[in-house]
Design an enzyme around this catalytic site. Structure first.
Site, PDB file in Angstrom:
ATOM      1  N   HIS A 297       0.805  -1.231   0.000  1.00  0.00           N
ATOM      2  CA  HIS A 297       0.000   0.000   0.000  1.00  0.00           C
ATOM      3  C   HIS A 297       0.834   1.274   0.000  1.00  0.00           C
ATOM      4  CE1 HIS A 297      -3.951  -1.926   0.788  1.00  0.00           C
ATOM      5  NE2 HIS A 297      -3.203  -2.828   1.390  1.00  0.00           N
ATOM      6  N   ARG A 485      -5.047  11.681   5.638  1.00  0.00           N
ATOM      7  CA  ARG A 485      -3.969  11.769   6.628  1.00  0.00           C
ATOM      8  C   ARG A 485      -3.071  12.965   6.302  1.00  0.00           C
ATOM      9  NH1 ARG A 485      -0.141   7.943   5.857  1.00  0.00           N
ATOM     10  NH2 ARG A 485      -1.137   7.175   3.978  1.00  0.00           N
ATOM     11  N   LYS A 490       1.426  14.179   0.529  1.00  0.00           N
ATOM     12  CA  LYS A 490       0.061  14.520   0.079  1.00  0.00           C
ATOM     13  C   LYS A 490      -0.071  16.013  -0.200  1.00  0.00           C
ATOM     14  CE  LYS A 490      -2.051  10.675   2.650  1.00  0.00           C
ATOM     15  NZ  LYS A 490      -2.893   9.955   1.678  1.00  0.00           N
TER      16      LYS A 490
HETATM   17  C1  26V Z   1       2.428   4.978   6.886  1.00  0.00           C
HETATM   18  C2  26V Z   1       3.449   5.674   7.450  1.00  0.00           C
HETATM   19  C3  26V Z   1       3.788   5.415   8.842  1.00  0.00           C
HETATM   20  C4  26V Z   1       5.146   5.938   9.210  1.00  0.00           C
HETATM   21  C5  26V Z   1       5.381   7.313   8.675  1.00  0.00           C
HETATM   22  C6  26V Z   1       5.232   7.383   7.202  1.00  0.00           C
HETATM   23  C7  26V Z   1       4.107   6.628   6.680  1.00  0.00           C
HETATM   24  C8  26V Z   1       3.706   6.838   5.397  1.00  0.00           C
HETATM   25  C9  26V Z   1       2.686   6.150   4.859  1.00  0.00           C
HETATM   26  C10 26V Z   1       2.046   5.206   5.603  1.00  0.00           C
HETATM   27  C11 26V Z   1       0.956   4.512   4.957  1.00  0.00           C
HETATM   28  C12 26V Z   1       0.955   3.052   5.123  1.00  0.00           C
HETATM   29  C13 26V Z   1       0.129   2.385   4.141  1.00  0.00           C
HETATM   30  C14 26V Z   1      -1.119   3.117   3.752  1.00  0.00           C
HETATM   31  O1  26V Z   1      -1.929   3.514   4.555  1.00  0.00           O
HETATM   32  N1  26V Z   1      -1.287   3.261   2.474  1.00  0.00           N
HETATM   33  C15 26V Z   1      -2.494   3.817   1.875  1.00  0.00           C
HETATM   34  O2  26V Z   1      -3.299   2.728   1.458  1.00  0.00           O
HETATM   35  C16 26V Z   1      -4.480   3.132   0.821  1.00  0.00           C
HETATM   36  C17 26V Z   1      -5.288   1.889   0.534  1.00  0.00           C
HETATM   37  O3  26V Z   1      -4.635   1.106  -0.403  1.00  0.00           O
HETATM   38  C18 26V Z   1      -4.161   3.899  -0.436  1.00  0.00           C
HETATM   39  O4  26V Z   1      -5.344   4.329  -1.018  1.00  0.00           O
HETATM   40  C19 26V Z   1      -3.283   5.093  -0.108  1.00  0.00           C
HETATM   41  O5  26V Z   1      -2.875   5.736  -1.305  1.00  0.00           O
HETATM   42  C20 26V Z   1      -2.071   4.650   0.676  1.00  0.00           C
HETATM   43  O6  26V Z   1      -1.320   5.752   1.144  1.00  0.00           O
END
Ligand code: 26V
Length: 748
Positions: A297, A485, A490
């Site tokens: 993801h 978020r 973003k």
């Molecule tokens: C988590 C973290 C946690 C630590 C700090 C940086 C960071 C950056 C991104 C994330 C996201 C983790 C995965 C996530 O939530 N991805 C989202 O998944 C959605 C469903 O597939 C998708 O629509 C989004 O574009 C994607 O960001």
């Protein structure tokens, strides 16, 4: 069943009861009558393992899915109760953003499609924190969602199981939540950790602070807890029916790993088969391969789970041993097949003292998927390039989707009724039929009705915002919304600068005929994410300044709503005109908010990123406002050098906007947030180059599109564009996504 539920509800005494009491009684009246559909023993089931399930408020959704929402409203009305009061009941925010909401949409669609697909997650005591603003700064409060009771969760005491760590044994107690479809009721099973005080910590908080070793270990415990409880349950259930020959396990079970968090499930599966049942290691790995699928993801390296080997050795020695063995097996295999050293290094399970959960999943699973076309292509070209060359057959795409039941039927009854009146109600059971609405694209009466509905939803949104924030939105304004978020990629900060440029132009009288405009933000920042918190404060400062400026505050308004969540989203997506989806190209895996807005008839103002690309494919590029550098250009800027300062030297408007971070226009209370943001753009900070997310590259194009939208909004052509988006959105139903998973990955 329906009749009995309605009778139960009609018999409820309402006088003198609190909203929470009534909520519990009505919900229980439903729960008494419904039963979970048992999985057929001769049929394959799929299990969706996810660290987050962002279900949102269950009350209205469940009544809708049962087909009794209107009747219940009527019964309550007769008793003098407005069903809207239950909006006071908190929703269960056991997730943080798109990943968790996707999991919730997926289980909803699976039930709707009559598929045996079951969620497995953690029943956190506290969900994602509740947000408030103190002088524009984010503050976090615990989300005690169970304080209203949890009438939808059924505790299964006798199905509790033990999860073992080197230093503790923890009870995993399931709570089953009904996921209601027309023909079946599936289970979303959330495990709660019990035992000692230490044990309970495991399911206390979603995303405990992980800036200390203790915090990291707690998160590792959570991930193993979910993995072990789920896998243990599936293996036991299999053995009870089929005995200990596991050859047929994958014929009955598919397990989907929602991102890297539950990847330890693979190791746990191998551990149990080899350790408890004497299955040879190679066979156990093969069976794991057939059973597990992995969905990626995000390509952001900081969000791909990696565990220091030391942690596993200490906390989960048997899992450590399995991962080590897997790594050795992989090394032998790569040598045997003479895989280039560079490629092998990229695919390693264990390196530099850490285990890579992504590489573990990609090595073992039989399918690896991204969540939008472009994202899946990037996985093949970059993040998992070596693995793609090595095992191309594993890689597939499944573009995300959203459930139209919550994101259209429930949140926009008016638009749904318009659709009913034009094409009948068949689309409610088969979303593909929504496309029949396309034939009304040029029909003035339909467009007029559609526009009226948008205004009405906007008024409802304004009422809601007033209730929550005490702020009156400008009447009849164009509503541009950026809700998601808070993350640098973003680019909420880019929107902030665009607003400052527009503000300056307005003041200087450059924008004759500018129509009243509201910029609506909603976002939570991770509590320890300094820059994200600075961005929230910055936007709140801009909001305050503009609100206080009599010369523009009838034309321009900025509102950052508090505690953005699923229930807020339901109001915002229905009422907004313009959906801001402006991530740096290549970085937003998919986005799903973009789909919710589209389905409710907002145009997208965005970059060619994630699912925006497919949105434009479906609805027509001419019906949206696309701008900015595309992936190739971003890549080449990264490779060949990018100099934001050169842009700043040329672009006075951008320079003035950015200078407000440090020239005293805005105040961050001496906390250093704004200086840090400024430095991150101009000199670079914390291992990133200046303007790591290419804000200055895209800012001028962005401002231009925002102003173009302002000129076009309110016209007949603009309504046509909005309409085209709504009626082209069938593809983004999670029903379609789930069918693809069922066919191409789970083989249900
Ligand atoms: C988590 C973290 C946690 C630590 C700090 C940086 C960071 C950056 C991104 C994330 C996201 C983790 C995965 C996530 O939530 N991805 C989202 O998944 C959605 C469903 O597939 C998708 O629509 C989004 O574009 C994607 O960001």
């Amino acid at each position: 069943m329906k009749e009995r539920i309605l009778k139960n509800i009609a018999a409820i005494q309402t006088a003198g009861k609190s909203t929470a009491e009534l909520y519990n009684e009505i919900s229980s009246a439903v729960m008494r009558e419904i039963s979970f559909t048992a999985p057929a023993p001769d049929q394959k089931s799929a299990y969706y393992l996810s660290i987050e399930f962002l279900i949102g408020r269950m009350f209205y959704n469940n009544l809708l899915e049962l087909g009794i929402l209107d009747e219940v409203r009527d019964i309550l009305k007769e008793k003098g109760v407005n069903a809207a009061v239950f909006e006071e009941i908190e929703d269960a925010a056991l997730g943080n953003g798109g990943l968790g909401r996707l999991a919730a949409c997926f289980v909803d669609s699976a039930a709707g499609l009559d598929l045996p697909v079951y969620g497995r997650g953690i029943r956190y005591k506290y969900g994602l924190f509740k947000q408030k603003f103190e002088n524009g700064f984010q503050e976090e409060l615990p989300d005690d969602w169970q304080s209203f009771g949890d009438p939808w969760g059924v505790r299964r005491e006798n199905e509790a199981r033990i999860v073992k760590f080197a230093d503790a044994e923890v009870r995993a107690v399931p709570y089953d939540i009904p996921i209601i479809g027309k023909n079946r009721i599936n289970t979303l099973r959330l495990y709660q950790a019990e035992g000692s005080e230490g044990a309970e910590k495991i399911s206390e908080y979603l995303y405990p602070a992980d800036d200390t070793e203790e915090g990291k270990l707690l998160r590792l415990r959570q991930e193993y807890f979910l993995s072990a409880a789920s896998v243990g349950e599936l293996v036991d259930a299999y053995v009870a029916v089929h005995g200990t020959d596991f050859s047929a396990f994958p014929a009955f079970n598919a397990v989907q790993l929602n991102d890297t968090h539950p990847v330890l499930a693979i190791a746990e599966f191998i551990r149990i088969l080899t350790g408890s049942y004497g299955v040879p290691f190679a066979k156990a790995v093969r069976l794991a391969g057939k059973t597990f699928g992995y969905t990626n993801h995000t390509i952001l390296p900081e969000a791909l789970e990696c565990w220091p080997q030391e942690y596993l050795k200490k906390l989960l020695p048997e899992i450590y041993a399995v991962l080590k063995k897997l790594d050795e097996r992989q090394r032998r295999e790569f040598r045997r097949k003479a895989v280039l050293e560079e490629d092998a290094a990229a695919m390693r399970i264990a390196k530099n003292g850490i285990f890579s959960m992504a590489n573990t999943a990609v090595y073992v699973a039989h399918r690896v998927n991204g969540v939008a076309k472009i994202h899946s292509a990037i996985l093949k070209d970059s993040l998992f390039r070596a693995a793609y060359l090595y095992t191309p057959e594993k890689f597939v795409n499944v573009t995300n989707g959203i459930t139209q039941r919550r994101w259209l039927m429930l949140c926009n009854e008016e638009l749904s009724a318009l659709i009913d009146s034009k094409i009948g109600t068949g689309w409610r059971g088969d979303i593909g039929l929504l496309s029949e609405m396309k034939k009304f694209r040029k029909e003035d009466t339909v467009l007029a009705e559609f526009a009226q509905i948008k205004s009405k939803k906007k008024e409802q949104l304004a009422e809601y915002v007033y209730r929550k924030e005490g702020i009156r939105l400008l009447p009849d304004a164009i509503v541009y919304a950026q809700v998601k978020r808070l993350h640098e990629y973003k680019r909420q900060l880019m929107t902030a600068f665009a607003i400052l440029e527009i503000y300056e132009k307005l003041k200087s009288g450059e924008l004759a005929g500018f129509k009243p405009t509201v910029f609506l933000f909603g976002a939570k920042s991770a509590p320890a994410y300094f820059r994200a918190k600075g961005i929230i404060k910055f936007i709140n400062e801009i909001a305050k300044k503009i609100a206080g400026d009599e010369s523009v505050n009838k034309k321009l308004q900025v509102v950052f709503v508090t505690d953005y969540n699923v229930s807020y989203a339901e109001k915002i997506v229905a009422g907004a005109d313009v959906s801001l989806q402006v991530s740096t190209a290549g970085l937003e895996a998919s986005g799903t908010g973009n789909m919710k807005f589209m389905m409710n008839g907002a145009v997208t103002c965005g970059t060619m990123d994630g699912a925006n690309i497919e949105i434009v494919e479906q609805a027509g590029r001419e019906n949206n406002y696309i701008f900015g550098a595309e992936v190739d250009e971003i890549d080449s800027l990264r490779r060949n050098g990018y100099d934001p300062n050169a842009i700043l030297a040329q672009d006075g408007a951008a320079r003035r906007a950015i200078e407000t971070l440090v020239d005293g226009t805005f105040d961050d209370g001496g906390r250093g947030y704004f200086r840090e943001l400024y430095d991150s753009l101009t000199v670079g900070a914390s291992w990133h180059k200046p303007d790591h997310y290419f804000i200055l590259r895209d800012l001028p194009d962005y401002v231009e599109k925002l102003l173009l939208i302002n000129r076009e909004a309110g016209t007949h052509e603009f309504t046509q564009k909005q309409f085209a988006n709504a009626v082209s959105s069938a593809y983004f139903s999670s029903d379609r996504s789930i069918r693809e998973y069922a066919e191409n990955i789970w083989e249900l």
